[in-house]
Scaffold this active site. Structure first.
Site, PDB file in Angstrom:
ATOM      1  N   ASN A 201      18.575 -25.601  97.085  1.00  0.00           N
ATOM      2  CA  ASN A 201      19.785 -25.465  96.110  1.00  0.00           C
ATOM      3  C   ASN A 201      20.433 -26.888  95.515  1.00  0.00           C
ATOM      4  OD1 ASN A 201      21.985 -24.004  94.940  1.00  0.00           O
ATOM      5  ND2 ASN A 201      23.481 -24.479  96.550  1.00  0.00           N
TER       6      ASN A 201
ATOM      7  N   HIS B  95      23.777 -28.584  93.758  1.00  0.00           N
ATOM      8  CA  HIS B  95      25.126 -28.374  93.426  1.00  0.00           C
ATOM      9  C   HIS B  95      25.734 -29.449  92.854  1.00  0.00           C
ATOM     10  CE1 HIS B  95      29.162 -26.567  94.368  1.00  0.00           C
ATOM     11  NE2 HIS B  95      29.325 -27.860  94.875  1.00  0.00           N
TER      12      HIS B  95
ATOM     13  N   GLY C  34      20.645 -21.486  82.760  1.00  0.00           N
ATOM     14  CA  GLY C  34      19.301 -21.828  83.060  1.00  0.00           C
ATOM     15  C   GLY C  34      18.688 -23.245  82.614  1.00  0.00           C
TER      16      GLY C  34
ATOM     17  N   MET D 250      24.485 -17.510  91.803  1.00  0.00           N
ATOM     18  CA  MET D 250      25.822 -17.374  92.208  1.00  0.00           C
ATOM     19  C   MET D 250      26.007 -16.255  93.173  1.00  0.00           C
ATOM     20  SD  MET D 250      27.019 -19.990  91.093  1.00  0.00           S
ATOM     21  CE  MET D 250      27.360 -21.188  89.952  1.00  0.00           C
ATOM     22  N   ARG D 251      24.986 -16.045  93.933  1.00  0.00           N
ATOM     23  CA  ARG D 251      25.214 -15.183  95.277  1.00  0.00           C
ATOM     24  C   ARG D 251      25.071 -15.780  96.522  1.00  0.00           C
ATOM     25  NH1 ARG D 251      24.926  -9.863  93.555  1.00  0.00           N
ATOM     26  NH2 ARG D 251      24.481  -9.223  95.997  1.00  0.00           N
TER      27      ARG D 251
ATOM     28  N   ASN E 250      18.714 -26.026  84.451  1.00  0.00           N
ATOM     29  CA  ASN E 250      17.856 -26.347  85.545  1.00  0.00           C
ATOM     30  C   ASN E 250      16.539 -25.678  85.508  1.00  0.00           C
ATOM     31  OD1 ASN E 250      19.263 -28.613  87.249  1.00  0.00           O
ATOM     32  ND2 ASN E 250      21.048 -27.115  87.046  1.00  0.00           N
TER      33      ASN E 250
HETATM   34  C1  GAR Z   1      24.480 -25.981  87.862  1.00  0.00           C
HETATM   35  O1  GAR Z   1      25.440 -27.077  87.585  1.00  0.00           O
HETATM   36  C2  GAR Z   1      24.250 -25.964  89.380  1.00  0.00           C
HETATM   37  O2  GAR Z   1      24.464 -27.065  89.939  1.00  0.00           O
HETATM   38  C3  GAR Z   1      25.372 -25.276  89.473  1.00  0.00           C
HETATM   39  O3  GAR Z   1      25.286 -24.108  88.660  1.00  0.00           O
HETATM   40  C4  GAR Z   1      25.062 -24.840  87.269  1.00  0.00           C
HETATM   41  C5  GAR Z   1      23.955 -23.974  86.957  1.00  0.00           C
HETATM   42  O4  GAR Z   1      23.310 -24.518  85.546  1.00  0.00           O
HETATM   43  N1  GAR Z   1      25.519 -24.643  90.781  1.00  0.00           N
HETATM   44  C6  GAR Z   1      26.355 -24.140  91.721  1.00  0.00           C
HETATM   45  O5  GAR Z   1      27.418 -24.404  91.519  1.00  0.00           O
HETATM   46  C7  GAR Z   1      25.893 -23.639  93.141  1.00  0.00           C
HETATM   47  N2  GAR Z   1      26.993 -23.837  94.042  1.00  0.00           N
HETATM   48  P1  GAR Z   1      22.174 -24.172  84.768  1.00  0.00           P
HETATM   49  O6  GAR Z   1      22.146 -22.452  84.823  1.00  0.00           O
HETATM   50  O7  GAR Z   1      22.129 -24.697  83.479  1.00  0.00           O
HETATM   51  O8  GAR Z   1      21.020 -24.515  85.501  1.00  0.00           O
END
Ligand code: GAR
Length: 202
Positions: A107, A109, A12, A90-91, A14
């Site tokens: 989203n 990435h 979390g 992640m779904r 982000n």
């Molecule tokens: C982030 O790096 C995001 O870009 C990635 O998961 C991480 C979550 O971090 N998302 C993906 O890979 C989507 N395909 P966080 O929980 O610290 O925000």
């Protein structure tokens, strides 16, 4: 002010960056609810610390991904959410959900899409040996990590970078780029033309 929700499955960071952007008034939005599919996700603690409603929806309770999503939609409707922000969720969302919130799901990435879609993108880019990688924020469509791109920022992978250093730098970009992209959406600054997202100049 627009009501938004964050959907997340992990640490979390982000989510935290978005909360900070709202608290500082950079983002004019009400973050009504955090929804997570992981019981032990640290993001839940972050939400509670900030006094934000958090809901854990256990996917095991449902027979199909769509039933899980129907429960999610119930909560989004309860909170009158108009923008859904995926932050490490992640779904894969089904067409049912994507159609319901068309052009209203974002989203982030950790790669320069369309390279390195899917899980562990930072590590895969590092191991592949690319010299430039980065972060992408995009609208969500029916395919994974695929929709029209709102913002991208690149990062050179220096020869002496460790994977950990690269991850740290990517996350630093994410925490700046996501609030910026959300702001563009909320402020109505974007036009979607096919796959191209144009930032309107005023
Ligand atoms: C982030 O790096 C995001 O870009 C990635 O998961 C991480 C979550 O971090 N998302 C993906 O890979 C989507 N395909 P966080 O929980 O610290 O925000």
């Amino acid at each position: 002010m627009i009501n938004i929700a964050v959907l997340a499955s992990g640490r979390g960071t982000n989510f935290e960056a978005i909360v900070k952007a709202i608290k500082s008034n950079y983002l004019k939005a009400n973050l009504k609810v955090l929804i997570t599919d992981k019981k032990n996700a640290y993001v839940r603690i972050r939400a509670r610390t900030h006094g934000i409603r958090e809901v854990f929806i256990d996917p095991k309770r449902f027979n199909s991904p769509m039933d899980f999503e129907k429960e999610t939609v119930k909560i989004l409707k309860e909170e009158r959410v108009k923008l859904v922000v995926l932050a490490g969720f992640m779904r894969v969302l089904s067409p049912y959900f994507v159609n319901l919130y068309r052009k209203r799901i974002l989203n982030i990435h950790p790669s320069l899409l369309p390279a390195f879609k899917g899980k562990s993108a930072i590590e895969r880019a590092y191991k592949y040996g690319v010299k430039v990688t980065g972060v992408t924020v995009h609208f969500v469509d029916r395919k994974v990590d695929n929709g029209p791109i709102i913002l991208q920022e690149s990062l050179k992978i220096k020869d002496d970078y460790s994977l950990e250093e690269l991850e740290e730098n990517i996350h630093r970009i994410e925490h700046r780029l996501y609030p910026k992209a959300i702001k563009l959406v909320i402020d109505g600054k974007l036009k979607i033309k096919g796959r191209r997202v144009i930032v309107e100049k005023f």
